[in-house]
Write an enzyme that holds these catalytic residues in place. Sequence first.
Site, PDB file in Angstrom:
ATOM      1  CG  PHE A 141       3.257   1.855   6.850  1.00 54.40           C
ATOM      2  CD1 PHE A 141       3.996   2.678   7.686  1.00 54.40           C
ATOM      3  CD2 PHE A 141       3.761   0.607   6.541  1.00 54.40           C
ATOM      4  CE1 PHE A 141       5.211   2.261   8.219  1.00 54.40           C
ATOM      5  CE2 PHE A 141       4.978   0.170   7.063  1.00 54.40           C
ATOM      6  CZ  PHE A 141       5.694   1.004   7.903  1.00 54.40           C
ATOM      7  CG  ASP A 226       2.601  -1.000  -0.856  1.00 52.73           C
ATOM      8  OD1 ASP A 226       2.708  -2.229  -0.677  1.00 52.73           O
ATOM      9  OD2 ASP A 226       3.156  -0.163  -0.120  1.00 52.73           O
ATOM     10  CE  LYS A 255       4.920  -5.943   5.715  1.00 52.61           C
ATOM     11  NZ  LYS A 255       6.138  -5.839   6.529  1.00 52.61           N
TER      12      LYS A 255
END
Length: 402
Positions: A141, A226, A255
């Site tokens: 994801f 990531d 984030k």
Amino acid sequence: MSTTETAIASAEAHSAHNYHPLPVVVASAEGAWMTDVEGRRYLDMLAGYSALNFGHGNRRLIDAAKAQLDRVTLTSRAFYHDRFAEFCTELAALCGMETVLPMNTGAEAVETAVKTARKWGYRVKGVPDGMAKIIVASDNFHGRTTTIVSFSTDPEARADFGPYTPGFEIVPYGDLTAMREAMTENTVAVLIEPIQGEAGVLVPPAGYLPGVRELTRERNVLFIADEIQSGLGRTGKTFALDHEGVVPDMYVLGKALGGGVVPVSAVVSSADVLGVFRPGEHGSTFGGNPLACAVGLEVVAMLRTGEYQQRATELGDHLHRELGLLTGGGAVVAVRGRGLWAGVDIAPALGTGREISEKLMEQGVLVKDTHGSTIRIAPPLVISKEDLDWGLDRLRTVLSAR
């Protein structure tokens, strides 16, 4: 209707149904706690998928944002501003890298990494134009743009969004042999999550990440990590790769970099890799804006203390010990994760992950489900041990209610 029902009905009537939120309407929050429009308090055990690593309303971050709001919030990249150089310098140092390319959202940062790898492949490695390949892992994801969903294996993320972007090879997560076999002279990068969050907090087999590093170095391929969800303290280290002693060619961050205050993301790499860009070839109006840099600088300063990594280690050890005790009674099938981050597979007989999340909400605890019967637990790193235990007690209550 209640205030909650009215707010939800209005949202459903006037917004696209691209999310399926739990039926709670948050009005305020502080630390690890949120309060809804009815005055009910909930323990946040999700932390915005790691965006709120430092808790709601963290005073250091709010003060940094307020101070910058009174000065300047946006210049666009048409001009320099006085927070930009310091942010790039300090973030690069935190990562042990040289160069930063700031963006806003995680998906933008992933897209930036993809573009960087392709341009590096053509300009530096000598791959023929249009032939660059990037290897990714199944169950990944990395975001929801059309390019990113092109290499997703999740039908919900991918279906009906074609035609899909070519140039990606998908191999099983954790399978180094499959990755080696997929590599060709046109492979420019491997893009993986050191821990797959959306897939259920999947930790790869021991030796996999060092193996990826060795293989990519051997084949002159970029290793892109990531760390949008796994990085910046969540696992007990600054980066999840630190547990394996691995340093990639490129970090993709987001984030928590914005402290839950503003969206901040970045690609961090060497000057050689990010040096492939020339003015006009890539950019963002809001990327690296003064407000984002002010907040991001404070996040970096907080991480430099090591306090949050230590809390994630100590509380994470406690979390996994307590969750591990649940696996012997038939209610919990498996527990995975690292640091203050766990994926908990609930026995299907007890209900779906969504149903368990709703029952926990009724008990005053907020988590979120993924992939059927899995719930994710990822509280803010500032949570107290007492509050963490309170939340775990509520989980035991829900699982014991047959």
